[in-house]
Design a protein around this motif. Sequence first.
Motif, PDB file in Angstrom:
ATOM      1  N   VAL A 196      31.539  37.244  46.290  1.00  0.00           N
ATOM      2  CA  VAL A 196      30.836  35.970  45.840  1.00  0.00           C
ATOM      3  C   VAL A 196      29.784  36.530  44.844  1.00  0.00           C
ATOM      4  O   VAL A 196      29.444  35.894  44.097  1.00  0.00           O
ATOM      5  CB  VAL A 196      30.534  35.353  47.126  1.00  0.00           C
ATOM      6  CG1 VAL A 196      29.705  33.691  46.590  1.00  0.00           C
ATOM      7  CG2 VAL A 196      31.834  34.587  47.525  1.00  0.00           C
ATOM      8  N   ARG A 197      28.954  37.293  45.527  1.00  0.00           N
ATOM      9  CA  ARG A 197      27.504  37.686  45.001  1.00  0.00           C
ATOM     10  C   ARG A 197      27.994  38.441  43.606  1.00  0.00           C
ATOM     11  O   ARG A 197      27.497  37.923  42.415  1.00  0.00           O
ATOM     12  CB  ARG A 197      26.990  38.860  45.468  1.00  0.00           C
ATOM     13  CG  ARG A 197      26.011  37.868  47.177  1.00  0.00           C
ATOM     14  CD  ARG A 197      25.249  39.044  47.735  1.00  0.00           C
ATOM     15  NE  ARG A 197      25.862  40.326  47.975  1.00  0.00           N
ATOM     16  CZ  ARG A 197      26.466  40.668  48.855  1.00  0.00           C
ATOM     17  NH1 ARG A 197      26.683  40.055  49.692  1.00  0.00           N
ATOM     18  NH2 ARG A 197      26.853  42.023  49.096  1.00  0.00           N
ATOM     19  N   GLU A 198      28.907  39.065  43.609  1.00  0.00           N
ATOM     20  CA  GLU A 198      29.204  40.077  42.180  1.00  0.00           C
ATOM     21  C   GLU A 198      30.077  39.209  41.324  1.00  0.00           C
ATOM     22  O   GLU A 198      30.404  39.852  40.117  1.00  0.00           O
ATOM     23  CB  GLU A 198      29.695  41.568  42.570  1.00  0.00           C
ATOM     24  CG  GLU A 198      28.977  42.328  43.363  1.00  0.00           C
ATOM     25  CD  GLU A 198      29.504  43.600  43.868  1.00  0.00           C
ATOM     26  OE1 GLU A 198      30.587  43.890  43.307  1.00  0.00           O
ATOM     27  OE2 GLU A 198      28.716  44.321  44.484  1.00  0.00           O
ATOM     28  N   GLN A 199      30.918  38.213  41.913  1.00  0.00           N
ATOM     29  CA  GLN A 199      31.803  37.553  40.999  1.00  0.00           C
ATOM     30  C   GLN A 199      32.861  38.320  40.510  1.00  0.00           C
ATOM     31  O   GLN A 199      33.292  38.236  39.262  1.00  0.00           O
ATOM     32  CB  GLN A 199      30.971  36.644  39.907  1.00  0.00           C
ATOM     33  CG  GLN A 199      30.366  35.322  40.395  1.00  0.00           C
ATOM     34  CD  GLN A 199      29.682  34.644  39.286  1.00  0.00           C
ATOM     35  OE1 GLN A 199      30.071  34.554  38.201  1.00  0.00           O
ATOM     36  NE2 GLN A 199      29.047  33.583  39.807  1.00  0.00           N
ATOM     37  N   ASP A 200      33.228  39.405  41.238  1.00  0.00           N
ATOM     38  CA  ASP A 200      34.108  40.285  40.898  1.00  0.00           C
ATOM     39  C   ASP A 200      35.130  40.697  42.026  1.00  0.00           C
ATOM     40  O   ASP A 200      34.733  40.569  43.312  1.00  0.00           O
ATOM     41  CB  ASP A 200      33.597  41.524  40.210  1.00  0.00           C
ATOM     42  CG  ASP A 200      34.509  42.377  39.197  1.00  0.00           C
ATOM     43  OD1 ASP A 200      35.718  41.913  39.183  1.00  0.00           O
ATOM     44  OD2 ASP A 200      33.954  43.289  38.705  1.00  0.00           O
ATOM     45  N   VAL A 201      36.116  41.468  41.746  1.00  0.00           N
ATOM     46  CA  VAL A 201      37.155  42.132  42.639  1.00  0.00           C
ATOM     47  C   VAL A 201      36.162  43.111  43.464  1.00  0.00           C
ATOM     48  O   VAL A 201      35.551  43.909  43.132  1.00  0.00           O
ATOM     49  CB  VAL A 201      38.239  42.511  42.009  1.00  0.00           C
ATOM     50  CG1 VAL A 201      39.172  43.376  43.225  1.00  0.00           C
ATOM     51  CG2 VAL A 201      39.035  41.454  41.484  1.00  0.00           C
ATOM     52  N   LYS A 251      31.797  29.157  38.449  1.00  0.00           N
ATOM     53  CA  LYS A 251      31.483  29.184  39.865  1.00  0.00           C
ATOM     54  C   LYS A 251      32.352  29.616  40.884  1.00  0.00           C
ATOM     55  O   LYS A 251      33.555  29.061  40.778  1.00  0.00           O
ATOM     56  CB  LYS A 251      30.861  27.736  40.112  1.00  0.00           C
ATOM     57  CG  LYS A 251      30.325  27.387  41.581  1.00  0.00           C
ATOM     58  CD  LYS A 251      30.134  25.802  41.714  1.00  0.00           C
ATOM     59  CE  LYS A 251      29.434  25.681  42.990  1.00  0.00           C
ATOM     60  NZ  LYS A 251      28.452  26.579  43.567  1.00  0.00           N
ATOM     61  N   VAL A 252      32.093  30.383  41.649  1.00  0.00           N
ATOM     62  CA  VAL A 252      33.041  30.975  42.883  1.00  0.00           C
ATOM     63  C   VAL A 252      33.213  29.702  43.905  1.00  0.00           C
ATOM     64  O   VAL A 252      32.231  29.483  44.401  1.00  0.00           O
ATOM     65  CB  VAL A 252      32.537  32.439  43.461  1.00  0.00           C
ATOM     66  CG1 VAL A 252      33.447  32.770  44.382  1.00  0.00           C
ATOM     67  CG2 VAL A 252      32.234  33.352  42.592  1.00  0.00           C
TER      68      VAL A 252
END
Length: 965
Positions: A804-809, A836-837
């Motif tokens: 969620v923080r990095e918005q990446d896998v 937005k996650v």
Amino acid sequence: MSEERVSRPMVSDASVRRADGTAHQMSRVTTLRRFVIAFAVVGFVSLGFFSAVWLRTGAWQMVVPGGAVLLGLLLAPLALFLAQRGQIDLAGYIVLFALVTIYLAGELTWSQATPYLVASGALVILFGGAALLPRKWGSWFALLGAFALAVFLINQYQPLQRLDIQQSPILGAYVPILGTILAAVMLWRAFRAYREVSTIRARLLVVSVGTVVLTAVAITAGTIIIGFRNGRDQAIDRLQLVAMLREVEIEGWSADVRGRLGESVDQAPEQRYVEAEVAEITTALIDMPQDSVEYQEAYDALLFRFNEWLDRTPSFHTVFFLNRDGEVLVSSDPELEGQVLAEETYFQRGTVRSFVAPLAYDDALGQAAVLVSRPLLGEYGRLLGVVAGRADAIALEEVMRLEEQGGLGSTGETYLVGEDRRLLTPARASETGKRMQTQAVQEVLTSKEGGFGDYPNYQDRSVIGVYRWLPDLEVALIAEQGRAEALQAVNRTAVLNGTIAVVAVLAAGAISLSIAQGIGGPLNELARVASDIAAGNLNRMASVDRRDEIGTLAEAFNTMTARLRGLIGQLEQRVAERTEQLETRSAYLEASAEVGHAASAVLDADELTEDVVDLVRERFGLYYVGLFLLDEMGEWAELRAGTGEAGEQMLLQGHRLRAGGESMIGQCVSRGEARIALDVGDEAVRFDNPLLPNTRSEAALPLQSRGRMFGAITVQSEEPAAFDEDTLTVLQTMADQVAVALDNAYLFAEAQSAIEAARRASGEVSRHAWSELLQAPPVVGYHCDDRGVVSAGGIWRPEMERAVREQDVVCFGSDDGSDGGGDQQPLAVPITVADKVIAVLHTYKPAHAGSWTDEEIETLRSLAERLGVSLESARLYQETQRRAERDRLTAEISSRVWSSADVDTILRTAVHELGRSLQASDAWIELEPGNGASGDGGPRDDERWVLRGNGDGSDRGEPTRGGEE
């Protein structure tokens, strides 16, 4: 004598011409009558012969020419009737049409008659046309050409089955005799015509063409046709023999393959039942459980036999044993074991007898292969199973190899083609596996029958081929030989006959020259002069040393040449000038097209202006090109792009010109039309620019598209009068293309801005909606395991928070070398909507399953993207449903409230509907004191009304006043 001259009536020239025309017409009618009578005699005789042959043989091929003769006999009276009515030309065409129809009918249904029909038919058409249509030589020569073409097409395609005239003694003697008689009659008529001709041209034509050419052509054509036909038949016979031998050898190969398969289980071809040892092995495989010791021993023994036999038999690549249910129990190829092949044809046929499946191309082996099967019978004929194997066609290729083509020469070959049109054995110029699309392959695979013919082979070369269908292997056997090689001997004979014909024609030419010795010489000299003049030597003059027609013709040639010299001189000058103009215009049009193409490929306005000025200057060879665009107020034309150092300096200076001013650019943008200065020294309306001292001519071209003025282009040249009307038209066309490109660039920029604004607005709305949705009491998540899909509860792992923080896998245990620890390798993929996650997809792999691969991560990332799209669609759908329900409730309540005009009733209805629709436990409407009078039914200044309703929608209590409930 003078008295006779006086008493003789005066006759006008017109009367003489009419008398001559009448005599000529009567002569033609007489000739036509004689021709029709001769035609009728020959026609009735021929009809009698045809009827006799038909009654004797019953061949339908006699009906077609007999019907053609009968048609001609019916048309003959019609021709005589038309001739008597003065329509002699039409009558002549009818007679010639009947003759051609009869000859073509015979050629269509008879074989071995072509030489006689061609020779006599050509002579009849030539001399019959000359007699019936003396002034229509173009018509009967065209008819002769059509006759020759029809004969060629009939022999080339042979649309009907033809009858050999040699099979009937009557027909075999009648056709040559009749053809010879007709040819002799025509030649006799030609000789008489030669004696009656008085002009040089006609004499030479009759002698050279009538006496030699027609005879030589007839004899040569007949010899060549017969020779080619015999040669073709011989070639087909050779190919038939070769194909028959190959078929026998292929059948032997098929039998050999069936016999060799039996050796894999020690079974000779003549034995019906297998040996006792093999029977015991196969019985154990069938009856014993697969985990038993007996089954394993039997399996090992049979597999050892298979492998040992394959080592001795290189033509087989695979052998396997199937039980009675079609399951493969033992195979030299482990991948086949366990497969159930009960539906395969070779298994079903193999339970009864030895079977060889259709030969086909095997992509795995890279060559043709065949499946062979045979039953394994135990004691008392019990079916133990089926043994099958896959064999290649190397031995079959040896049978079809090129070294043994049976005397087919260097171009002959035989090969096999499967039902899928793929080549099964190598050809001279093609490898196995290639698809064959020849006529022979098409016919044999469609009809499943043999045949022969001439056609282009797979190399598009003309061949003579024989093709046969082999039903056992379901393949086509093709035997071919190049047509040129097959008919090589015939070709040599044809060349010899042609040479003899040429020598005969040359001899006839020498005779003609000797006859015209005193006449042809001056004509030849005049012809040479005419040829030199036609070749361009207009200074050549013909010598005028005679006073006859030839001298007059020479003087006419000299006069014509003198006039021609003057005309050609003027024409060359005009052509040169026009050519130069066309070349210049063509170059400008090509340059304009290049500029328009380049401009249409750019959607950035700044880049477009820079590219256009450079490209226009380069393609049109100009001194300077500048592009001005109007400012937002339309008052100034500002320089946006210019070529060379002068353009750079003016751009730095912010060079601009007032719209509507005295400059050419200003006048151009204000009037919307092009301005031109052929010599800037004499042109007052221009801007005197010290940075461009060499400008001698200038043009300003407006840039406008769809009624909008964008600016103008200035083009300047160092040459005076460089821009004429045609050049200006081309330049204006180029300017219009640039204006359209600028308009498109502006529209594209505006569209991009609008799309970006809409995207930002949509993203902001979506993010706000999801923020509100996620702040509501949510369903935390779902978890899927062996139990199914259950609620995830409050599980929220560290890798999920990091995603969620990095918005990446976030991946542990992937190719990046990270380690998730323990026996699990977790993977967290964020699900985003409008950047937005909104959720996290969490999964893991066991440690022994290996690390996460890039392909797996990318697959889950794609899944997360699709989930985001689906969730956003679901949210929008729910929001739409809520809005629709709210609007429906509002409309329903409003309609019920508006149905009454009484205040008390309106209040009760409103409370009732609100409580019922919202399912509220308590609802009330409170009216504050107002200034209205009590007489209108509303509250007075000193009272308050409160009306309550229950949750079931029913109202309770009475209105209270003064703030009381």
